[in-house]
Design a protein around this motif. Structure first.
Motif, PDB file in Angstrom:
ATOM      1  N   ASN A   7       0.821  -1.216   0.000  1.00  0.00           N
ATOM      2  CA  ASN A   7       0.000   0.000   0.000  1.00  0.00           C
ATOM      3  C   ASN A   7       0.849   1.258   0.000  1.00  0.00           C
ATOM      4  OD1 ASN A   7      -2.303  -1.526   0.010  1.00  0.00           O
ATOM      5  ND2 ASN A   7      -2.724  -1.275   2.201  1.00  0.00           N
ATOM      6  N   ALA A   8       2.084   1.140   0.508  1.00  0.00           N
ATOM      7  CA  ALA A   8       2.990   2.293   0.525  1.00  0.00           C
ATOM      8  C   ALA A   8       3.677   2.501  -0.815  1.00  0.00           C
ATOM      9  CB  ALA A   8       4.040   2.104   1.616  1.00  0.00           C
ATOM     10  N   GLY A   9       3.395   1.603  -1.761  1.00  0.00           N
ATOM     11  CA  GLY A   9       3.968   1.772  -3.083  1.00  0.00           C
ATOM     12  C   GLY A   9       5.205   0.962  -3.345  1.00  0.00           C
ATOM     13  N   VAL A  10       5.562   0.062  -2.423  1.00  0.00           N
ATOM     14  CA  VAL A  10       6.745  -0.777  -2.627  1.00  0.00           C
ATOM     15  C   VAL A  10       6.406  -1.841  -3.667  1.00  0.00           C
ATOM     16  CG1 VAL A  10       8.414  -2.319  -1.558  1.00  0.00           C
ATOM     17  CG2 VAL A  10       7.468  -0.398  -0.249  1.00  0.00           C
ATOM     18  N   PRO A  11       7.193  -1.968  -4.724  1.00  0.00           N
ATOM     19  CA  PRO A  11       6.942  -3.026  -5.712  1.00  0.00           C
ATOM     20  C   PRO A  11       6.995  -4.400  -5.060  1.00  0.00           C
ATOM     21  CG  PRO A  11       8.542  -1.426  -6.547  1.00  0.00           C
ATOM     22  CD  PRO A  11       8.338  -1.122  -5.103  1.00  0.00           C
ATOM     23  N   LEU A  12       6.140  -5.304  -5.491  1.00  0.00           N
ATOM     24  CA  LEU A  12       6.106  -6.636  -4.911  1.00  0.00           C
ATOM     25  C   LEU A  12       7.449  -7.333  -5.056  1.00  0.00           C
ATOM     26  CD1 LEU A  12       2.601  -7.972  -6.044  1.00  0.00           C
ATOM     27  CD2 LEU A  12       3.245  -6.925  -3.862  1.00  0.00           C
ATOM     28  N   SER A  13       8.175  -7.016  -6.122  1.00  0.00           N
ATOM     29  CA  SER A  13       9.467  -7.664  -6.335  1.00  0.00           C
ATOM     30  C   SER A  13      10.497  -7.290  -5.275  1.00  0.00           C
ATOM     31  CB  SER A  13      10.008  -7.286  -7.721  1.00  0.00           C
ATOM     32  OG  SER A  13      10.176  -5.868  -7.825  1.00  0.00           O
ATOM     33  N   GLN A  14      10.264  -6.169  -4.554  1.00  0.00           N
ATOM     34  CA  GLN A  14      11.212  -5.733  -3.543  1.00  0.00           C
ATOM     35  C   GLN A  14      10.774  -6.076  -2.121  1.00  0.00           C
ATOM     36  OE1 GLN A  14      12.370  -1.603  -3.949  1.00  0.00           O
ATOM     37  NE2 GLN A  14      12.220  -1.681  -6.186  1.00  0.00           N
ATOM     38  N   ILE A  15       9.523  -6.457  -1.956  1.00  0.00           N
ATOM     39  CA  ILE A  15       8.999  -6.666  -0.604  1.00  0.00           C
ATOM     40  C   ILE A  15       9.697  -7.825   0.104  1.00  0.00           C
ATOM     41  CG2 ILE A  15       6.961  -7.440   0.685  1.00  0.00           C
ATOM     42  CD1 ILE A  15       5.267  -5.665  -1.079  1.00  0.00           C
ATOM     43  N   ALA A  16       9.968  -8.912  -0.614  1.00  0.00           N
ATOM     44  CA  ALA A  16      10.602 -10.062   0.020  1.00  0.00           C
ATOM     45  C   ALA A  16      11.948  -9.689   0.612  1.00  0.00           C
ATOM     46  CB  ALA A  16      10.760 -11.199  -0.997  1.00  0.00           C
ATOM     47  N   LEU A  17      12.743  -8.904  -0.131  1.00  0.00           N
ATOM     48  CA  LEU A  17      14.050  -8.484   0.371  1.00  0.00           C
ATOM     49  C   LEU A  17      13.901  -7.580   1.589  1.00  0.00           C
ATOM     50  CD1 LEU A  17      15.868  -7.757  -3.021  1.00  0.00           C
ATOM     51  CD2 LEU A  17      16.180  -9.725  -1.504  1.00  0.00           C
ATOM     52  N   MET A  18      12.905  -6.711   1.563  1.00  0.00           N
ATOM     53  CA  MET A  18      12.716  -5.790   2.683  1.00  0.00           C
ATOM     54  C   MET A  18      12.271  -6.525   3.935  1.00  0.00           C
ATOM     55  SD  MET A  18      11.111  -2.365   0.915  1.00  0.00           S
ATOM     56  CE  MET A  18      11.286  -1.450   2.447  1.00  0.00           C
ATOM     57  N   ASP A  49      17.867  -6.133   7.571  1.00  0.00           N
ATOM     58  CA  ASP A  49      18.076  -5.602   8.916  1.00  0.00           C
ATOM     59  C   ASP A  49      17.617  -4.150   8.941  1.00  0.00           C
ATOM     60  OD1 ASP A  49      20.091  -4.019   7.733  1.00  0.00           O
ATOM     61  OD2 ASP A  49      21.642  -5.495   8.213  1.00  0.00           O
ATOM     62  N   ALA A  50      17.703  -3.510  10.098  1.00  0.00           N
ATOM     63  CA  ALA A  50      17.129  -2.179  10.270  1.00  0.00           C
ATOM     64  C   ALA A  50      17.746  -1.142   9.330  1.00  0.00           C
ATOM     65  CB  ALA A  50      17.301  -1.729  11.723  1.00  0.00           C
ATOM     66  N   SER A  51      19.080  -1.147   9.199  1.00  0.00           N
ATOM     67  CA  SER A  51      19.730  -0.139   8.365  1.00  0.00           C
ATOM     68  C   SER A  51      19.420  -0.367   6.887  1.00  0.00           C
ATOM     69  CB  SER A  51      21.245  -0.152   8.600  1.00  0.00           C
ATOM     70  OG  SER A  51      21.795  -1.410   8.250  1.00  0.00           O
ATOM     71  N   THR A  52      19.432  -1.624   6.454  1.00  0.00           N
ATOM     72  CA  THR A  52      19.121  -1.935   5.054  1.00  0.00           C
ATOM     73  C   THR A  52      17.670  -1.588   4.742  1.00  0.00           C
ATOM     74  OG1 THR A  52      20.730  -3.741   5.089  1.00  0.00           O
ATOM     75  CG2 THR A  52      19.133  -3.724   3.296  1.00  0.00           C
ATOM     76  N   PHE A  53      16.780  -1.869   5.708  1.00  0.00           N
ATOM     77  CA  PHE A  53      15.365  -1.544   5.535  1.00  0.00           C
ATOM     78  C   PHE A  53      15.181  -0.035   5.392  1.00  0.00           C
ATOM     79  CE2 PHE A  53      11.100  -0.562   6.978  1.00  0.00           C
ATOM     80  CZ  PHE A  53      10.327  -1.532   6.360  1.00  0.00           C
ATOM     81  N   ALA A  54      15.858   0.733   6.246  1.00  0.00           N
ATOM     82  CA  ALA A  54      15.738   2.191   6.197  1.00  0.00           C
ATOM     83  C   ALA A  54      16.255   2.740   4.863  1.00  0.00           C
ATOM     84  CB  ALA A  54      16.501   2.822   7.359  1.00  0.00           C
ATOM     85  N   GLU A  55      17.349   2.175   4.368  1.00  0.00           N
ATOM     86  CA  GLU A  55      17.909   2.615   3.087  1.00  0.00           C
ATOM     87  C   GLU A  55      16.934   2.323   1.946  1.00  0.00           C
ATOM     88  OE1 GLU A  55      21.793   1.691   0.228  1.00  0.00           O
ATOM     89  OE2 GLU A  55      21.713   0.935   2.293  1.00  0.00           O
ATOM     90  N   ALA A  56      16.325   1.132   2.005  1.00  0.00           N
ATOM     91  CA  ALA A  56      15.359   0.775   0.968  1.00  0.00           C
ATOM     92  C   ALA A  56      14.145   1.687   1.009  1.00  0.00           C
ATOM     93  CB  ALA A  56      14.934  -0.684   1.132  1.00  0.00           C
ATOM     94  N   VAL A  57      13.683   2.015   2.213  1.00  0.00           N
ATOM     95  CA  VAL A  57      12.537   2.918   2.358  1.00  0.00           C
ATOM     96  C   VAL A  57      12.862   4.304   1.789  1.00  0.00           C
ATOM     97  CG1 VAL A  57      11.132   4.159   4.045  1.00  0.00           C
ATOM     98  CG2 VAL A  57      11.496   1.698   4.293  1.00  0.00           C
ATOM     99  N   GLU A  58      14.088   4.762   2.032  1.00  0.00           N
ATOM    100  CA  GLU A  58      14.494   6.067   1.519  1.00  0.00           C
ATOM    101  C   GLU A  58      14.468   6.091  -0.009  1.00  0.00           C
ATOM    102  OE1 GLU A  58      18.258   9.200   1.863  1.00  0.00           O
ATOM    103  OE2 GLU A  58      18.192   7.382   3.079  1.00  0.00           O
TER     104      GLU A  58
END
Length: 259
Positions: free
Chosen positions: A56-67, A71-80
């Protein structure tokens, strides 16, 4: 333990979405129980809620599994990164809304605002709406040929509208377009006289190529062909201009006398 319908209801998605997530490997698919039904536990609910939230936040389904595994820092970078792309998308949609608003108001989405102002100026000097619409289509062609040259083109075009001969030409052509459809309309000769006179003046002043566009032969040929396709009377105008020693619409050229 939950059925697939109950799982979907808890997570706020459809059963079809759950099955799609299974199909693409985003949500693990449990084994069937002795009754032949799949049963889901709390982990599935948590995972599905996370998937729904990210989607719903607009994250492509292809990227959701990785997110989900980050870990917290990688997740934050992906969100950015996703936020950056969303801002670009918002800007694109805002631009689209402005274009739709211009279209609703009768303006062309294919043209920059300065062309719309130029077309308004044509209306002010007495050009008919049919004439203005023809000019609008011609400017779309100009935009296709020289999309980055409007800053150079428009000042000269506005200045030309101060010429009484050009004002008379627009009014005359408006009358011809609106009132008659004959290639033998005598007013065509008057229009040709005006065009030839302006070509003579521009030639004497060295202004036939006012912004250096005349060297672009393919684009000039395209622009010259446009009125010939739009109105059969343009063929007659070409003949009349040749009789007066000129050829070409966009780049008037003097016809050399026979030797």
């Amino acid at each position: 333990m939950l059925t697939i319908g109950q799982l979907a209801a808890y997570a706020g998605v459809t059963v079809r979405a759950v099955r799609h997530y299974h199909q693409i490997g985003l949500l693990p698919e449990p084994e069937r129980d002795d009754s032949g039904y799949r049963r889901y536990g709390p982990t599935a609910v948590v995972s599905l809620v996370k998937i729904r939230t990210l989607a719903n936040a607009g994250v492509p389904l292809s990227q959701i599994a990785l997110m989900l595994q980050a870990d917290a820092s990688t997740f934050a970078e992906a969100v950015e990164k996703i936020d950056y792309h969303l801002r670009d998308e918002i800007e694109r949609l805002q631009t689209s809304r402005k274009q739709i608003a211009r279209l609703t108001a009768g303006d062309s989405v294919a043209l920059p605002p300065e062309v719309d102002r130029y077309l308004d100026r044509l209306r002010e000097i007495g050009a008919s709406e049919r004439m203005v619409q023809g000019e609008r289509d011609g400017w779309i062609l100009v935009a296709a040929c020289w999309p980055d040259r409007f800053a150079e083109i428009m000042p000269s075009k506005f200045a030309q509208l101060e010429d009484p001969q050009l004002v008379r030409l627009y009014r005359l052509l408006s009358e011809i377009i609106d009132e008659a459809d004959s290639v033998d309309d005598p007013r065509l000769a008057e229009a040709a006289d005006l065009m030839a006179a302006m070509a003579e003046q521009a030639d004497a002043a060295g202004e036939l190529d006012y912004v250096g566009l005349a060297k672009d032969d393919p684009a000039i040929a395209l622009l010259d062909a446009f009125p010939l396709e739009a109105d059969p009377r343009s063929e007659r105008m070409v003949e009349l201009m040749r009789e007066r020693g000129w050829t070409g619409w966009t780049r008037p050229e003097r016809i050399a006398p026979p030797s």
